[in-house]
Design a protein around this motif. Structure first.
Motif, PDB file in Angstrom:
ATOM      1  N   GLY A  43       0.902  -1.374   0.048  1.00 34.52           N
ATOM      2  CA  GLY A  43      -0.008   0.094   0.117  1.00 34.52           C
ATOM      3  C   GLY A  43       0.785   1.187  -0.006  1.00 34.52           C
ATOM      4  N   ASN A  44       2.003   1.041   0.797  1.00 35.57           N
ATOM      5  CA  ASN A  44       2.760   2.228   0.869  1.00 35.57           C
ATOM      6  C   ASN A  44       3.604   2.606  -0.545  1.00 35.57           C
ATOM      7  N   ASN A  45       3.958   1.596  -1.151  1.00 29.24           N
ATOM      8  CA  ASN A  45       4.500   1.441  -2.358  1.00 29.24           C
ATOM      9  C   ASN A  45       3.547   2.442  -3.455  1.00 29.24           C
ATOM     10  N   VAL A  46       2.334   1.823  -3.453  1.00 24.89           N
ATOM     11  CA  VAL A  46       1.476   2.282  -4.409  1.00 24.89           C
ATOM     12  C   VAL A  46       1.092   3.788  -4.229  1.00 24.89           C
ATOM     13  N   ALA A  47       1.071   4.167  -2.826  1.00 23.70           N
ATOM     14  CA  ALA A  47       0.781   5.458  -2.326  1.00 23.70           C
ATOM     15  C   ALA A  47       1.940   6.419  -3.049  1.00 23.70           C
ATOM     16  N   PHE A  48       3.250   6.090  -2.762  1.00 24.88           N
ATOM     17  CA  PHE A  48       4.375   6.848  -2.971  1.00 24.88           C
ATOM     18  C   PHE A  48       4.157   7.017  -4.745  1.00 24.88           C
ATOM     19  N   ALA A  49       4.151   5.951  -5.191  1.00 20.40           N
ATOM     20  CA  ALA A  49       4.075   5.951  -7.007  1.00 20.40           C
ATOM     21  C   ALA A  49       3.183   6.819  -7.278  1.00 20.40           C
ATOM     22  N   LEU A  50       2.003   6.929  -6.620  1.00 18.68           N
ATOM     23  CA  LEU A  50       0.912   7.904  -7.224  1.00 18.68           C
ATOM     24  C   LEU A  50       1.263   9.256  -6.714  1.00 18.68           C
ATOM     25  N   GLY A  51       2.097   9.454  -5.806  1.00 17.83           N
ATOM     26  CA  GLY A  51       2.514  10.854  -5.508  1.00 17.83           C
ATOM     27  C   GLY A  51       3.380  11.184  -6.559  1.00 17.83           C
ATOM     28  N   ALA A  52       4.383  10.337  -6.739  1.00 14.01           N
ATOM     29  CA  ALA A  52       5.430  10.810  -7.640  1.00 14.01           C
ATOM     30  C   ALA A  52       4.985  10.908  -9.132  1.00 14.01           C
ATOM     31  N   GLU A  53       4.053  10.177  -9.426  1.00 17.07           N
ATOM     32  CA  GLU A  53       3.497  10.101 -10.936  1.00 17.07           C
ATOM     33  C   GLU A  53       2.608  11.429 -10.980  1.00 17.07           C
ATOM     34  N   ARG A  54       1.841  12.063  -9.986  1.00 21.60           N
ATOM     35  CA  ARG A  54       1.151  13.168  -9.789  1.00 21.60           C
ATOM     36  C   ARG A  54       2.317  14.339 -10.089  1.00 21.60           C
TER      37      ARG A  54
END
Lengths: 234, 437
Positions: free
Chosen positions: B120-131
């Motif tokens: 879940g953290n990996n996904v959350a960080f990737a979402l932030g970086a992609e934004r």
């Protein structure tokens, strides 16, 4: 298997809030639609709102440092805004050391489903202090303490501003500042020596010591500091 | 807000309910006729302490503090008068280290903060970086990430349920639920190769696509997991001891919970239906059909019920995600962040340049900032990233939900018994790796 007592409530729409949004797509880099609260803030606090930025769909309002508490209280109380939820308090220091440090508040309005970022600038060379929003949001307690611990920013009006993550006798400064080296200010051996030399049991606040009566067991230096009225953690 | 009335049918041995409607917590004895009656209380032998308070220290090395939390409690007899938490024993400076790492290099650090919720953290960080990069991920990647997030919610809640049971004194559900957790970890291992520290995502995609036959494993899990939940439900939900140890403890009203910044099941147990998946959706969560369970009183029992129900809702989401999992590429076709195939790097000039640029310099987002929050098992998990146009963030901030939830513990334990402090602390579902970072 009877599940009748499970507290399940489906959906969100029935409780008077605005309709749920959908996942944002193709968010523009700049010039997105600003949060309507930014305009309301401009109308209400014309002289205190310095700038409004919209980057990646998120609205940032730069406000005057002295009026942060007033603005946050208005955002919290005004029925058209209702920013009742404080997500985060943090700070940003840039690699360009002349740039001011920014203190950032992330606010959410649960009834209106809005997200707003408030920022205030703290120029270098001036005391790093902003008003605490603890009066409005009790959740700001630890967030502000952590920010103080990591950046050395004083939150004026916070009831118990002392170090949170680092220990009370920590002498190396504020770890998240850009002038703080990644490996710490002192050599590894000196860091180890300092850690081994301290008494972890002495990590009580003055408040706790009144109960513990362990005051007499502290080192002379600590007793003198506490006697002189210094708050723990500074 | 429409809520159902809650009646708890206490079936096991208790003499009934007291004036507050709670099951009586007294030792029982049997009278001549064979009926259960309260034992006659023994005369008080406690010495008169004249209101003297005692200071008790719990932790940092105490199994019931779920890591290295330290609570200094001032007690009047057995009642907590004041609680002062001390944290920071696990502080590693993740945010500082992140300022010296490229975006993809930070993802392994996100495994290690809330280590029960790594995917879940990996996904959350990737979402932030992609934004921050302005990247739109592919359809297949979106669904795979939903699967990762919900699996990670399940394993986190499994650990919570197991340790919560142990803290209150029930050992068996711990064994049942940890077997299920093991199944999820086995699935994660066959997906990405790691179990606890998964590093599942990359900026713009995933570290790996799911292997062949993985969907059958997941379907099998979805089919069989609810039966274990039912077993735990039978064991715990109407158990008189369980109810007696949890009802009415650490209650927070809805206004208090919002004001203290609580999030996740802690906030929803108080009756506030705030779920990031519904209110600020990401990964197309608005297209999934699931309910947000909310409690009424915000006590430990409500938090237990809310989390149990969340596991069922996670299974519903997993089922829908599995049915709609599309074919297609997992990674975006954007060579700013995703490497071209290695075979092309030796034959195609441009691919070689992309390889060189990405490996030597790292991808550079434009100047800007992004705060992306997801609904982690503990609550609103936010990643705030500020970029100055270089390949490393100026500031990487984790908004840890259990940090803010824990900060309300002095308020929650005040006036309760010492043994209830353990139950309240367990109900917050803290992970010290996330709190101290």
């Amino acid at each position: 298997m009877s599940d009748t007592f499970l507290p399940v409530v489906a959906g969100h729409a029935e409780d008077g809030r605005v309709a749920p949004p959908s996942t944002p797509r193709n968010v523009p880099y700049q010039n997105g639609a600003p949060n309507p609260s930014a305009e309301a803030l401009r109308a209400q606090f014309a002289d205190a709102v310095q700038r409004v930025d919209v980057v990646w769909g998120e609205t940032t309002v730069f406000v005057d440092r002295a009026r942060v508490l007033e603005i946050v209280r208005w955002l919290h109380d005004d029925p058209t805004q209702q920013y009742d939820y404080l997500s985060d308090v943090t700070a940003v220091e840039y690699r360009d050391l002349d740039r001011p440090i920014e203190v950032v508040w992330h606010l959410r309005s649960l009834p209106h489903r809005r997200f707003l970022r408030l920022k205030t600038l703290l120029p270098k060379g001036q005391p790093l202090a902003v008003p605490s929003v603890w009066d409005v949001y009790k959740g700001a307690d630890w967030l502000e303490r952590e920010c103080y611990d990591m950046f050395g920013i004083r939150f004026e009006g916070h009831p118990d501003l002392r170090r949170l993550l680092m220990w009370e006798q920590y002498k190396e400064g504020y770890p998240l500042r850009k002038d703080f080296p990644l490996r710490g200010r002192f050599s590894r051996s000196e860091q180890l020596r300092q850690i081994l030399a301290q008494n972890p049991e002495a990590k009580y606040s003055m408040e706790e010591l009144t109960v513990l009566e362990a005051f007499d067991e502290l080192s002379l230096e600590q007793r003198n500091r506490l006697r002189s009225g210094e708050k723990v953690g500074e | 807000m429409a809520t159902t009335t809650r009646t708890i049918e206490v079936e096991l041995s208790t003499t009934g309910l007291d004036a507050q409607g709670r099951p009586q917590r007294v030792p029982l004895a049997t009278d001549e006729a064979g009926n259960l009656v309260p034992m006659t209380p023994a005369p008080a032998l406690e010495p008169e302490l004249e209101g003297e308070h005692m200071l008790i220290n719990i932790g940092p090395q105490h199994p019931a503090t779920h890591g290295v939390l330290r609570l200094v409690l001032e007690l009047d007899g057995e009642t907590v008068v004041r609680c002062v938490p001390h944290i920071g024993y696990l502080h590693c400076g993740f945010e500082k280290i992140g300022e010296y790492r490229q975006y993809n290099q930070i993802i392994p650090w996100t495994d290690r903060e809330d280590y029960l919720n790594s995917p879940g953290n990996n996904v959350a960080f990737a979402l932030g970086a992609e934004r921050l990069f302005g990247i739109e991920i592919t359809e297949r990647c979106t669904v795979l990430r939903v699967i990762a997030m919900e699996l990670s919610r399940l394993i986190s809640h499994c650990v919570w349920l197991g340790t919560f049971c142990i803290d209150i004194g029930a050992f068996t559900p711990f064994l049942w639920i940890f077997q299920q957790r093991e199944r999820v970890y086995t699935m994660l291992e066959s997906w990405i190769g790691a179990r606890l520290t998964t590093t599942l995502t990359r900026v713009g995609g995933m570290g790996a696509d799911i292997p062949d036959g993985w969907t059958e494993d997941l379907a099998n899990f979805i089919r069989t997991f609810p039966a274990v939940l039912d077993e735990c439900n039978t064991m715990l939900t109407k158990n008189a001891i369980w109810v007696g140890r949890t009802v009415g403890l650490g209650a927070m009203s809805a206004d208090e919970a919002i004001n203290y910044g609580l999030s996740g099941p802690m906030l929803r147990a108080s009756g506030v239906a705030y779920d990031v998946r519904k209110d600020f959706p990401y990964l197309d969560y608005e297209t999934y059909d699931f309910d947000v369970p909310v409690g009424q009183t915000g006590d430990v029992y409500d938090r237990f019920l809310v989390r149990m129900e969340e596991m069922r809702q996670s299974i519903r989401i997993l089922d829908q995600a599995l049915k709609r999992l599309p074919d297609g590429p997992v990674n975006v076709d954007d060579h700013r962040v995703i490497l071209p195939p290695k075979s092309k790097a030796t034959s195609d000039m441009e691919s070689m340049i992309h390889h060189f640029k990405q490996v030597m310099e790292g991808p550079r987002p434009p100047i800007g900032e992004a705060y992306v929050a997801v609904e982690s098992p503990k609550g609103e998990k936010g990643y705030y990233m500020v970029s100055d146009g270089t390949s490393k963030p100026v500031r990487w901030r984790i908004r840890p939900p259990s940090f803010v939830n824990l900060s309300a513990i002095p308020k929650m334990v005040e006036g309760h018994l010492l043994s209830d402090v353990i139950a309240i602390n367990a109900s917050i579902d803290i992970v010290m790796g996330e709190i101290d970072r």
